[in-house]
Design an enzyme around this catalytic site. Sequence first.
Site, PDB file in Angstrom:
ATOM      1  N   GLU A 209      38.642  43.760  33.908  1.00  0.00           N
ATOM      2  CA  GLU A 209      38.696  42.142  33.872  1.00  0.00           C
ATOM      3  C   GLU A 209      39.553  41.943  32.695  1.00  0.00           C
ATOM      4  O   GLU A 209      39.130  40.889  31.581  1.00  0.00           O
ATOM      5  CB  GLU A 209      37.340  41.316  33.911  1.00  0.00           C
ATOM      6  CG  GLU A 209      36.746  41.548  35.096  1.00  0.00           C
ATOM      7  CD  GLU A 209      35.612  40.608  35.272  1.00  0.00           C
ATOM      8  OE1 GLU A 209      35.037  40.285  34.125  1.00  0.00           O
ATOM      9  OE2 GLU A 209      35.057  40.581  36.394  1.00  0.00           O
ATOM     10  N   GLU A 386      32.345  44.904  41.472  1.00  0.00           N
ATOM     11  CA  GLU A 386      31.037  44.148  40.956  1.00  0.00           C
ATOM     12  C   GLU A 386      30.995  42.836  41.833  1.00  0.00           C
ATOM     13  O   GLU A 386      32.218  42.312  42.308  1.00  0.00           O
ATOM     14  CB  GLU A 386      31.364  43.470  39.405  1.00  0.00           C
ATOM     15  CG  GLU A 386      31.128  44.349  38.403  1.00  0.00           C
ATOM     16  CD  GLU A 386      31.631  43.693  36.994  1.00  0.00           C
ATOM     17  OE1 GLU A 386      31.344  42.588  37.038  1.00  0.00           O
ATOM     18  OE2 GLU A 386      31.948  44.439  36.028  1.00  0.00           O
TER      19      GLU A 386
HETATM   20  O1  LIG Z   1      28.319  38.078  34.323  1.00  0.00           O
HETATM   21  C1  LIG Z   1      28.222  39.279  35.182  1.00  0.00           C
HETATM   22  C2  LIG Z   1      29.060  40.292  35.004  1.00  0.00           C
HETATM   23  C3  LIG Z   1      29.058  41.015  33.596  1.00  0.00           C
HETATM   24  O2  LIG Z   1      28.126  41.478  33.131  1.00  0.00           O
HETATM   25  C4  LIG Z   1      30.206  42.073  33.591  1.00  0.00           C
HETATM   26  O3  LIG Z   1      30.148  42.862  32.470  1.00  0.00           O
HETATM   27  C5  LIG Z   1      31.552  41.487  33.859  1.00  0.00           C
HETATM   28  O4  LIG Z   1      32.417  42.684  34.226  1.00  0.00           O
HETATM   29  C6  LIG Z   1      31.609  40.214  34.731  1.00  0.00           C
HETATM   30  N1  LIG Z   1      32.594  39.760  35.171  1.00  0.00           N
HETATM   31  C7  LIG Z   1      32.122  38.529  35.833  1.00  0.00           C
HETATM   32  C8  LIG Z   1      32.978  37.426  36.354  1.00  0.00           C
HETATM   33  C9  LIG Z   1      33.900  36.601  35.353  1.00  0.00           C
HETATM   34  C10 LIG Z   1      33.019  36.048  34.353  1.00  0.00           C
HETATM   35  C11 LIG Z   1      32.376  36.927  33.112  1.00  0.00           C
HETATM   36  C12 LIG Z   1      31.707  36.359  32.161  1.00  0.00           C
HETATM   37  C13 LIG Z   1      31.244  35.142  32.210  1.00  0.00           C
HETATM   38  C14 LIG Z   1      31.519  34.288  33.246  1.00  0.00           C
HETATM   39  C15 LIG Z   1      32.385  34.763  34.348  1.00  0.00           C
HETATM   40  C16 LIG Z   1      30.800  38.692  35.795  1.00  0.00           C
HETATM   41  N2  LIG Z   1      30.477  39.709  35.271  1.00  0.00           N
END
Ligand SMILES: OC[C@@H]1[C@@H](O)[C@H](O)[C@@H](O)c2[nH]c(CCc3ccccc3)c[n+]21
Length: 486
Positions: A209, A386
């Site tokens: 990401e 993910e």
């Molecule tokens: O938020 C859940 C996971 C994170 O724990 C991962 O490290 C990360 O790759 C990830 N990306 C996303 C979608 C984008 C996002 C990230 C953080 C906060 C809001 C949106 C959600 N997550």
Amino acid sequence: MWKFPKDFLFGYSWSGFQFEMGLEGSEVPNSDWWVWVHDTENIFSGLVSGHLPENGPAYWHLYKQDHDIAEGLGMEAIRGGIEWARLFPKPTFDVKVDIEKDEDGNIVAVDVPERAIEEMEKLADMKALEHYREIYSDWKGRGKVFILNLYHWPLPLWLHDPIAVRRLGPDRAPSGWLDERSVVEFVKFAAFVAYHLNDLVDMWSTMNEPNVVYEQGYTRPNSGFPPGYLSFESSTKAARNMAQAHARAYDVIKEHSKAPVGLIYSFVWHDALNEEAEDIVKEIRKRHYEFVTAVHSGSSGLLGERPDMKGKLDWIGVNYYTRVAYRMNNGSIEVPPGYGYMCERGGFAKSGRPASDFGWEIYPEGLENILRDLHRIYGLPMMITENGIADAADRYRPYYLVSHLKAVHSAMEAGADVRGYLHWSLTDNYEWAQGFRMRFGLVHVDFETKKRYLRPSALAFREIATRKEIPEELSHLADLTPLMRD
Ligand SMILES: OC[C@@H]1[C@@H](O)[C@H](O)[C@@H](O)c2[nH]c(CCc3ccccc3)c[n+]21
């Protein structure tokens, strides 16, 4: 009922900073994210939770236990990480490598000779490298698939000091991805890891990401992402450096490994709530894919015409959680609250669908739409790297899991080449600025005792993963109607 191919891979993803720490001796204090979440000003302002990663699930020590649980749930693939700041506590700037630039000064090639790798071994924490080998080998030794992602957000402090950047500006502090040197330092790191660990890796990803790093870090100062420095110009500069870092790392990994090299990206489904918004939303979708296009076709709005960036993508890692919805209102586009990422925590979206503990709308259609779009545009193999939900009570996770797997199944029936589904995540872990408030695990973790407890959704996962199908008795979970509120 809905069958997946026999070689379809079910599993989970983890990242170093969020999972490794938790027991004495696993700490990595010299990264930007470490100082960021320990910064008293950040904690007292509420920008970060005050929870600390050194109290996390302790995967560095307990990895065998988690691999046992994963295997017991029918998992065959893990996407894991490796922490740059852990391997290289000291700067690698002085290690000489061969850099080739084009007439515009763009870095079009970086060669990291064995001599440079040997120099880096003198700077590296070789015990940590050995321990990563033990962790990966424990999973590989079970006859499983291992996907290694090189970068999942923390940078070494010698490359990025986020507190200094926010206080003094990027020109007077180690500025991370804003510093062109980051491209070459990342390539050295990639070469070092590929040289030492290539025998354990079935698929490579360079970054997780990049879009979240440069969007949250430089355009959303309240997001709790470092350096919290508002500058759209910086965001674009970081994006350009990260795209070039990916392409040059792709090249250098290929020198040590025959395994495919991809990119894991945060995809959101951009949705038009009314007809008038459709055209703009189509443009927004195109821009959303820009980074991927830059390293696939070598021709993009991000970097212009760059033949040296063409074909640097063997597969796409799709991270998907929810949508972003737009409405045209009196001639101007807006993102109204109550949809996608912007719902009330533990409440309901304006669509009537439930929202997670994080306030994210459950919207599985977005995943099918994205997979169809990516198949149409790139035609590359994909993995869901993910997908998951912050749901401590596990009241929605069974529905979330099955409805999104159904979306994957539908996209595959339409031709999308999806090779696997890696859930986020196996265990509860350290959720960045939210700390331990958001629990994404199929497995509950008691962060005091480090004990693991399967949630009911882990059993639904096991049924599906072991049978490689969504069976009749779980198919009702694909329908969110029972959860909806009108
Ligand atoms: O938020 C859940 C996971 C994170 O724990 C991962 O490290 C990360 O790759 C990830 N990306 C996303 C979608 C984008 C996002 C990230 C953080 C906060 C809001 C949106 C959600 N997550």
